[in-house]
Design an enzyme around this catalytic site. Structure first.
Site, short mmCIF file in Angstrom:
data_model
loop_
_atom_site.label_atom_id
_atom_site.label_comp_id
_atom_site.label_asym_id
_atom_site.label_seq_id
_atom_site.Cartn_x
_atom_site.Cartn_y
_atom_site.Cartn_z
N ASP A 184 36.71 -7.68 -16.40
CA ASP A 184 36.30 -9.06 -15.92
C ASP A 184 34.87 -9.36 -16.31
O ASP A 184 34.27 -10.37 -15.79
CB ASP A 184 36.44 -9.44 -14.42
N LYS B 2 26.26 -0.87 -0.33
CA LYS B 2 25.85 -2.33 0.67
C LYS B 2 24.55 -1.96 1.36
O LYS B 2 24.99 -1.97 2.73
CB LYS B 2 27.10 -2.51 1.38
N ASP C 103 30.77 -10.99 -13.26
CA ASP C 103 32.10 -10.48 -12.94
C ASP C 103 33.24 -11.68 -12.64
O ASP C 103 32.68 -12.51 -11.83
CB ASP C 103 32.26 -9.59 -11.67
#
Length: 370
Positions: A120, A172, A228
């Site tokens: 992607d 994260k 993406d």
């Protein structure tokens, strides 16, 4: 491994196509995701053509479903490009590392480095630079990293600025440690295949950290844009970045004309009426008909669609063979699947409409329309 070897068309690439592309529904209900057109060219072809350009002669597509349509299309493209495109079918989804093991025979042949790509990703593909950088550090793996504004949404990469040697990955992060993330483009030496078995495995969580610990993983910083494009909002953002990049290069892919504003691609077979305003950041596919007085910005209109008089589209993806009536207003990432009909004078706010539907009442809140 001289400088010549990697340029003369012996390199291979594995593209992780994966499953059904559910994030890009309703478009993927009609077509496999890799064949959905991004700026009038299938997403996958942007990648394959860039790979061929730097000397790749064999592309393996790792899929976890039987993609007959994809296989037919890719055989045509393989013949056109003069390369080999083969499929690796996973009986069960093997994650992001398992497919490498499944394609070991192809990838390990010739003992040359090979590319691995997430399917992607759209960017200015730096494949030649990756090869040079990979050769210069001589270790097992190179991953491309890109800078993001909100690193807390991603796993970030911590590395030595001067050499590119990766120290570790932080998932994260809550406080700032780095704003560079894995861009989903890699080059590996075949020895990585000894680390992976044919079972569901995450390359990001199970392979990269071990490589980094052993000092075998380096990163190359991407210059320019990256996205993406696996879901509609990001698809449109990626399209804007791509068109801006073409504008900066004065690319002949961009169109110009009386009603076109900013960076726009219009297929030569599309017809545009009088007093329209198309752009900025619009792509118009083959056979599209746009009637008089239409305003379209930050949107893509796919093959065979028709937009009738005085309609206004902002941040929309109009699927194949759709009809948008007169005086319609659509905004906020509306996605029309194939062959949707929107009646005159309708307002659509962020609706995702499944294929072959007809919309006769306005939709004021974002929702999926069955």
């Amino acid at each position: 491994m001289g400088g010549q070897d990697l340029k003369i068309g012996k390199m291979k690439a594995l593209i992780l196509v994966g499953g059904y592309g559910t994030r890009l529904r309703p478009l993927t209900l009609s077509k496999p995701k890799p064949l959905v057109e991004f700026a009038n060219k299938p997403i996958l072809l942007h990648q394959i053509e860039a790979l061929v350009d730097c000397g790749v002669n064999h592309v393996v597509l790792a899929v976890s479903y039987h993609a007959d349509l994809l296989e037919q299309e890719m055989q045509i493209e393989a013949a056109r490009l003069g390369i080999n495109i083969t499929f690796s079918h996973e009986k069960e989804p093997l994650g992001t590392a398992g497919p490498l093991a499944l394609s070991r025979e192809v990838l390990a042949k010739d003992d040359e480095p090979f590319f691995v790509l997430n399917s992607d990703v759209i960017c200015d593909f730096p494949f030649r630079e990756m090869v040079e950088f990979h050769k210069s550090h001589g270790r097992e793996g190179t991953i491309v990293v890109t800078k993001v504004d909100e690193p807390s949404k991603y796993g970030v990469v911590i590395y030595e600025q001067s050499t590119g040697k990766i120290d570790k990955f932080v998932e994260k992060p809550q406080e700032f440690v780095s704003n560079k993330i894995n861009a989903g483009l890699y080059i590996f030496s075949p020895s990585i295949l000894d680390r992976i078995e044919i079972k569901p495995t995450s390359i990001e969580k199970e392979v990269f950290p071990v490589q980094a610990e052993e000092g075998q993983l380096y990163c190359y910083e991407l210059k320019g844009f990256w996205m993406d494009v696996g879901q509609p909002a990001d698809f449109l953002t990626g399209m804007c970045l791509y068109l801006t990049s073409l504008g900066q290069k004065n690319s002949n892919l961009l169109s110009s004309g009386p009603c076109l504003v900013g960076n726009v691609i219009v297929d030569p077979t599309a017809k545009i009426g009088e007093n329209c305003r198309i752009g900025p950041n619009v792509t118009i596919g083959p056979g599209v008909v746009i009637e008089d007085g239409v305003c379209i910005k930050r949107s893509t209109v796919m093959k065979g669609a028709k937009i009738k008089k005085h309609s206004w589209l902002d941040s929309c993806i109009i699927g194949w063979d759709c009809t948008v009536g007169r005086w319609v207003r659509m905004e906020n990432v509306c996605v029309l699947g194939e062959d949707v009909n929107v009646n005159d004078e309708i307002y659509l706010n962020g609706g995702k409409v499944l294929p072959h539907k007809s919309i006769g009442t306005s939709v004021t809140e974002p929702q999926i329309i069955m």
